[in-house]
Design a protein around this motif. Structure first.
Motif, PDB file in Angstrom:
ATOM      1  N   ASP A  75     -59.676   0.475 -28.706  1.00  0.00           N
ATOM      2  CA  ASP A  75     -58.767  -0.627 -28.991  1.00  0.00           C
ATOM      3  C   ASP A  75     -58.926  -1.110 -30.426  1.00  0.00           C
ATOM      4  O   ASP A  75     -59.607  -0.465 -31.251  1.00  0.00           O
ATOM      5  N   LEU A  76     -58.324  -2.248 -30.717  1.00  0.00           N
ATOM      6  CA  LEU A  76     -58.335  -2.771 -32.095  1.00  0.00           C
ATOM      7  C   LEU A  76     -59.737  -3.116 -32.572  1.00  0.00           C
ATOM      8  O   LEU A  76     -59.990  -3.162 -33.772  1.00  0.00           O
ATOM      9  N   ARG A 110     -53.403  -3.160 -21.528  1.00  0.00           N
ATOM     10  CA  ARG A 110     -53.887  -3.351 -22.903  1.00  0.00           C
ATOM     11  C   ARG A 110     -52.730  -3.527 -23.874  1.00  0.00           C
ATOM     12  O   ARG A 110     -52.765  -4.410 -24.748  1.00  0.00           O
ATOM     13  N   GLU A 114     -52.434  -6.930 -25.991  1.00  0.00           N
ATOM     14  CA  GLU A 114     -52.602  -6.860 -27.446  1.00  0.00           C
ATOM     15  C   GLU A 114     -51.388  -7.436 -28.169  1.00  0.00           C
ATOM     16  O   GLU A 114     -51.532  -8.158 -29.162  1.00  0.00           O
ATOM     17  N   LEU A 183     -57.589 -12.869 -28.732  1.00  0.00           N
ATOM     18  CA  LEU A 183     -58.327 -11.855 -27.997  1.00  0.00           C
ATOM     19  C   LEU A 183     -59.774 -12.315 -27.827  1.00  0.00           C
ATOM     20  O   LEU A 183     -60.379 -12.843 -28.763  1.00  0.00           O
ATOM     21  N   LEU A 223     -58.109  -5.970 -20.828  1.00  0.00           N
ATOM     22  CA  LEU A 223     -58.270  -6.810 -22.009  1.00  0.00           C
ATOM     23  C   LEU A 223     -58.151  -8.277 -21.606  1.00  0.00           C
ATOM     24  O   LEU A 223     -57.333  -8.631 -20.753  1.00  0.00           O
ATOM     25  N   ARG A 225     -57.886 -12.420 -22.860  1.00  0.00           N
ATOM     26  CA  ARG A 225     -57.607 -13.403 -23.910  1.00  0.00           C
ATOM     27  C   ARG A 225     -58.218 -14.756 -23.537  1.00  0.00           C
ATOM     28  O   ARG A 225     -58.440 -15.055 -22.358  1.00  0.00           O
TER      29      ARG A 225
END
Length: 247
Positions: A75-76, A110, A114, A183, A223, A225
């Protein structure tokens, strides 16, 4: 580009707000993020390799796929993600196959989280007043910020749809209209070496925040948040305030 990269890139580019037509077997809408029957976990080809920064006498490791494609598998924040296959897509660019209602496809979840896109249709879920996240009446003991969520947001068009599809949202759902939801981290599985073999160590119930020292050997599947600023509303209230927006 490899065949797998092409398939993932194609999936990542798909966006639609057209619901699947109702049939005798399926509801009229199936959320884009829902995993479908036939979408299976990829073969386990995980490896643990020594990484830089180990403390003297205590080697550090990092989790990889033997055939890893970093741009797609991480991922990022460079956390490794679980691989799940993709069913063919229909003429409306929705995944095919009967829904596995209790499962979210890791890659599609995801994508939605994102980019803050609607979990139903993948349209942008961001409005001038904030982003709508839904929760059941008893999902949280308190409703003061900050709160963590692994549920992607919904666009105004699909607020009522989401509450009707999810059983625990049908009675007094809570609406968080968030103006800050950065995130936070990931849910998933921690791996380690056991007798020289890559093995599951634990599956933490709580998400690991980005920056956690265990993330190098973690395989993410959802993911998360952190909702830092929000208003708590009912469904009628949020629909009313969003309807008052110009245009």
């Amino acid at each position: 580009m490899s065949p797998r990269a092409e398939r993932l890139a194609e999936a990542q580019s798909r966006e639609t707000d057209s619901p699947v037509r109702p049939t005798t077997r399926r509801p009229p809408v199936i959320p884009y993020i829902t995993q479908r029957m036939g979408e299976e976990a990829a073969p386990d080809n995980l490896v643990l390799l020594p990484s830089r920064g180990g403390v003297r006498g205590r080697e550090r490791y990092r989790l990889f796929y033997a055939d890893e494609e970093a741009r797609l598998d991480r991922d990022l924040r460079q956390v490794l993600w679980a691989r799940v296959s993709f069913n063919p897509y229909d003429q409306r660019q929705h995944p095919t196959g009967d829904p596995e209602w209790k499962l979210m496809h890791p890659f599609r979840q995801r994508m939605a989280m994102e980019a803050l896109r609607c979990q139903i249709c993948m349209a942008s879920a961001t409005t001038p007043l904030g982003t709508v996240f839904l929760a059941g009446a008893h999902d949280y003991e308190r409703t003061e910020p900050p709160l963590l969520t692994n549920q992607p947001p919904v666009c105004p068009k699909h607020i009522r749809t989401a509450t009707s599809l999810c059983a625990h949202l049908r009675t007094d759902p809570v609406v968080f209209l968030a103006t800050s939801a950065p995130l936070y981290g990931v849910l998933g599985t921690l791996y380690g070496l056991v007798d020289g073999q890559v093995q599951v160590v634990t599956q933490p119930k709580a998400p690991l925040p980005y920056g956690h020292p265990n993330l190098p050997t973690f395989l993410a599947s959802q993911l998360v948040r952190r909702m830092a600023r929000f208003r708590v509303l009912t469904v009628p209230q949020v629909l009313r305030v969003l309807a008052e927006l110009p245009g």
